[in-house]
Design a protein around this motif. Structure first.
Motif, short mmCIF file in Angstrom:
data_model
loop_
_atom_site.label_atom_id
_atom_site.label_comp_id
_atom_site.label_asym_id
_atom_site.label_seq_id
_atom_site.Cartn_x
_atom_site.Cartn_y
_atom_site.Cartn_z
N HIS A 117 26.97 -24.90 -3.31
CA HIS A 117 26.50 -24.00 -4.36
C HIS A 117 25.15 -23.35 -4.00
O HIS A 117 24.93 -22.16 -4.26
N GLU A 118 24.24 -24.16 -3.41
CA GLU A 118 22.93 -23.61 -3.06
C GLU A 118 23.07 -22.51 -2.01
O GLU A 118 22.45 -21.43 -2.12
N LEU A 119 23.90 -22.75 -0.97
CA LEU A 119 24.12 -21.75 0.06
C LEU A 119 24.75 -20.48 -0.51
O LEU A 119 24.31 -19.36 -0.23
N LEU A 120 25.75 -20.65 -1.36
CA LEU A 120 26.43 -19.50 -1.94
C LEU A 120 25.50 -18.71 -2.87
O LEU A 120 25.51 -17.47 -2.87
N ALA A 121 24.69 -19.42 -3.65
CA ALA A 121 23.74 -18.75 -4.54
C ALA A 121 22.74 -17.93 -3.74
O ALA A 121 22.39 -16.80 -4.11
N ARG A 122 22.28 -18.49 -2.60
CA ARG A 122 21.33 -17.77 -1.76
C ARG A 122 21.96 -16.52 -1.15
O ARG A 122 21.35 -15.45 -1.09
N LYS A 123 23.20 -16.63 -0.71
CA LYS A 123 23.90 -15.48 -0.16
C LYS A 123 24.07 -14.39 -1.22
O LYS A 123 23.85 -13.19 -0.96
N ILE A 124 24.48 -14.79 -2.41
CA ILE A 124 24.69 -13.81 -3.49
C ILE A 124 23.40 -13.06 -3.79
O ILE A 124 23.38 -11.83 -3.89
N ALA A 125 22.29 -13.82 -3.95
CA ALA A 125 21.01 -13.18 -4.26
C ALA A 125 20.60 -12.21 -3.15
O ALA A 125 20.10 -11.11 -3.42
N THR A 126 20.83 -12.59 -1.89
CA THR A 126 20.46 -11.73 -0.76
C THR A 126 21.26 -10.43 -0.78
O THR A 126 20.70 -9.34 -0.63
N TYR A 127 22.58 -10.54 -1.00
CA TYR A 127 23.42 -9.33 -0.99
C TYR A 127 23.09 -8.41 -2.17
O TYR A 127 23.05 -7.18 -2.01
N VAL A 128 22.85 -8.99 -3.33
CA VAL A 128 22.55 -8.18 -4.51
C VAL A 128 21.19 -7.49 -4.36
O VAL A 128 21.04 -6.30 -4.64
N ASP A 129 20.18 -8.26 -3.90
CA ASP A 129 18.85 -7.67 -3.71
C ASP A 129 18.88 -6.55 -2.68
O ASP A 129 18.21 -5.52 -2.83
N ARG A 130 19.65 -6.75 -1.62
CA ARG A 130 19.76 -5.72 -0.59
C ARG A 130 20.39 -4.46 -1.16
O ARG A 130 19.93 -3.35 -0.91
N ARG A 131 21.46 -4.62 -1.96
CA ARG A 131 22.12 -3.45 -2.52
C ARG A 131 21.19 -2.73 -3.49
O ARG A 131 21.12 -1.49 -3.51
N ARG A 132 20.44 -3.47 -4.29
CA ARG A 132 19.50 -2.84 -5.22
C ARG A 132 18.41 -2.09 -4.47
O ARG A 132 18.02 -0.98 -4.88
N ALA A 133 17.91 -2.67 -3.38
CA ALA A 133 16.88 -1.99 -2.60
C ALA A 133 17.44 -0.71 -1.99
O ALA A 133 16.76 0.33 -1.95
N GLU A 134 18.67 -0.76 -1.50
CA GLU A 134 19.29 0.44 -0.93
C GLU A 134 19.47 1.52 -1.97
O GLU A 134 19.26 2.71 -1.71
N ARG A 135 19.85 1.11 -3.18
CA ARG A 135 20.01 2.09 -4.25
C ARG A 135 18.69 2.71 -4.65
O ARG A 135 18.60 3.92 -4.90
N ARG A 136 17.63 1.89 -4.70
CA ARG A 136 16.31 2.45 -5.01
C ARG A 136 15.88 3.42 -3.93
O ARG A 136 15.32 4.49 -4.22
N ALA A 137 16.13 3.07 -2.68
CA ALA A 137 15.77 3.97 -1.58
C ALA A 137 16.57 5.27 -1.66
O ALA A 137 16.03 6.36 -1.42
N GLU A 138 17.85 5.16 -2.01
CA GLU A 138 18.68 6.35 -2.14
C GLU A 138 18.16 7.26 -3.25
O GLU A 138 18.11 8.48 -3.10
N ARG A 139 17.79 6.65 -4.39
CA ARG A 139 17.25 7.45 -5.50
C ARG A 139 15.95 8.13 -5.10
O ARG A 139 15.73 9.30 -5.40
N THR A 140 15.09 7.36 -4.41
CA THR A 140 13.81 7.94 -3.98
C THR A 140 14.04 9.08 -3.01
O THR A 140 13.43 10.15 -3.13
N ASN A 141 14.93 8.88 -2.05
CA ASN A 141 15.22 9.94 -1.07
C ASN A 141 15.81 11.16 -1.76
O ASN A 141 15.48 12.30 -1.40
N ARG A 142 16.67 10.92 -2.73
CA ARG A 142 17.28 12.05 -3.44
C ARG A 142 16.23 12.84 -4.20
O ARG A 142 16.22 14.08 -4.18
N ARG A 143 15.31 12.14 -4.84
CA ARG A 143 14.26 12.83 -5.59
C ARG A 143 13.31 13.58 -4.66
O ARG A 143 12.88 14.69 -4.96
N LEU A 144 12.99 12.95 -3.53
CA LEU A 144 12.13 13.63 -2.57
C LEU A 144 12.80 14.88 -2.02
O LEU A 144 12.14 15.92 -1.84
#
Length: 483
Positions: A117-144
């Motif tokens: 469970h600890e390993l899976l929870a860590r993987k999930i958090a990593t993938y979700v945080d990465r996707r959120r960061a990519e989306r924020r970067a995409e929004r920033t790039n789009r606005r720029l």
């Protein structure tokens, strides 16, 4: 980021209720951010996803009616980037290959013994945080990009050696008359639009920027065979750990400014010719009148002749100040760092200070036209001497915040009611004054982009403060003759 924004909604799909509860409890226990919803079939999981926001899906592979691969393929039709973890009971190269082909984020084999469970929870958090960061970067790039598209300035980014164009907005085509695609294909091709006489300067600026130095260069661009414009390019190298990574900057049209500068230069030249002619035409009759008055005073002793001589002398002073005011204009020459104390001392030598004393408190180097600044200081010193009957102590120095300088005296001061008028042309409170000295000071200050204000000094005299001046170094005590 708030706890609510940081939370992760996980959907876990498995046809075995006990495994559902076990994994959901384990994930939530190992990560407070994670909240798990469960479904016992692919159909139920798809229904849940349609009705609720989901940040990550964890799915078993082997389920009745539809497999985890079927679930993954359906999800990918609507969301190619949603984190999807296949949590399979057994390992199978075929299943893993199908999952990878379908776009799975991760493939984890469920162990019969051991807490994953600890390993899976860590993987999930990593993938979700990465996707959120990519989306924020995409929004920033789009606005720029949206901002860049509406900018009249050409915004650009090149590689460190100028060999690759990384970004440029559509304003380039309007300003350079060159398609953007052509510049992407050949990043040096914009130089073909630069006036041949200016190309060496542009190349030299590019070379200095590649060495890590910020650059600003003005040059002409031939938009077409019949249209030529002036532009100004500013380049700021991006440097990390001493290495230049890329070039960023902008280019703007300065044709109107150049036209204004040429018109101003022509006007100043005409004004100089006019003032020189007037000075010659006025001084000749004044010199004749002065010569005859001198002869008359030798032959006759009359107070009327003395009054006439004073009037002639007054006319000569007025001509000097009027010519200075006319030649002052609103422009300054090339600015360079100048030691403030040296300017004060140089100005002192050109002013008849009588019994007045002058001290310099603090000094620093100031970016200015040294000749014009000395002219302004001379008039401030002359104002202190001529507007006080008794000898005064004059002091000058850098303001405490380093944002300007002051000149003050301990004389009679300027009444608050008159302080708004002292910089007006022709304003004076003494009979022998011309009223142009402080007007000249004001024009020189304005030409530098500074501001000036008159207040009362700490000892009751007049204090002139010039602000919006940046010191090039730390203010310090002036050097003495022995230093």
């Amino acid at each position: 980021m708030s706890a609510e924004d940081d939370s992760i909604a996980v959907l876990y799909v498995n046809d075995e209720p006990e495994l559902l509860d076990l994994l959901a409890t384990g994930l939530e226990r190992n990560a407070e951010r994670i909240t798990v919803s469960t479904a016992e079939s692919v159909a139920e999981g798809l229904a849940h996803r349609r009705e609720h926001a989901v940040d990550c899906i964890v799915s078993d592979y082997s389920m009745p009616e539809a497999t985890g691969i079927d679930f993954l393929e359906t999800v990918r039709e609507h969301d190619p980037e949603l984190p999807f973890v296949m949590f399979a009971e057994t390992g199978s190269e075929r299943v893993a290959s199908e999952a990878i082909s379908a776009g799975v984020t991760d493939y984890v084999i469920e162990q019969a013994i051991g807490n994953q469970h600890e390993l899976l929870a860590r993987k999930i958090a990593t993938y979700v945080d990465r996707r959120r960061a990519e989306r924020r970067a995409e929004r920033t790039n789009r606005r720029l990009r949206e901002l860049a598209d509406v900018s009249d300035d050409v915004l650009w980014m090149f590689s460190a050696d100028w060999s690759e164009l990384l970004f440029i907005n559509g304003a380039h085509e309007l300003l350079f008359g060159q398609p953007v695609d052509e510049l992407y294909a050949d990043p040096d091709s914009f130089l073909e639009r630069v006036h041949p006489d200016d190309t060496p300067r542009v190349r030299a600026a590019m070379a200095r920027a590649a060495g890590g130095d910020s650059q600003s260069v003005e040059y002409r661009v031939r938009q077409s065979a019949s249209v030529e414009v002036w532009v100004e390019s500013h380049c700021e190298p991006v440097v990390e750990d001493g290495e230049v990574l890329r070039m960023t900057g902008f280019t703007r049209d300065i044709t109107d400014r150049k036209v204004h500068e040429r018109e101003l230069a022509t006007t100043n030249e005409q004004l100089e010719q006019f003032t020189s002619t007037v000075a010659h035409d006025l001084r000749n009759p004044i010199a004749i009148a002065d010569g005859h008055l001198e002869l008359a005073r030798e032959a006759f002793d009359s107070p009327h002749l003395d009054a006439s001589a004073r009037a002639v002398e007054r006319m000569d002073e007025l001509i000097d100040d009027l010519l200075t005011l006319a030649r002052t204009g609103t422009a300054v020459g090339d600015a360079e760092p100048v030691e403030f104390a040296e300017v004060i001392r140089a100005a002192e030598h050109n002013v008849a200070t009588a019994d007045a004393t002058l001290t310099v408190d603090r000094t620093c180097r100031i970016e200015c036209d040294a000749t014009r600044l000395k002219e302004a200081v001379e008039n401030l010193l002359r104002n202190a001497v001529e507007h006080n009957e008794a000898a005064v102590a004059i002091s000058a120095g850098i303001l405490p915040d380093g944002g300007g300088f002051y000149v003050e005296d301990d004389g009679e001061g300027i009444r608050p009611a008159n302080r708004d008028d002292v910089f007006d042309d022709g304003y004076t409170t003494v009979q022998k004054g011309t009223g142009f000295g402080l007007s000249i000071v004001s024009r020189i200050v304005d030409a530098h982009g500074w501001a000036i204000e008159v207040t009362g000094g700490p000892d009751g005299g007049a204090r002139f403060e010039v602000t919006s001046v940046d010191c090039c170094d730390t203010p310090r005590a002036p050097a003495t003759a022995g230093d």
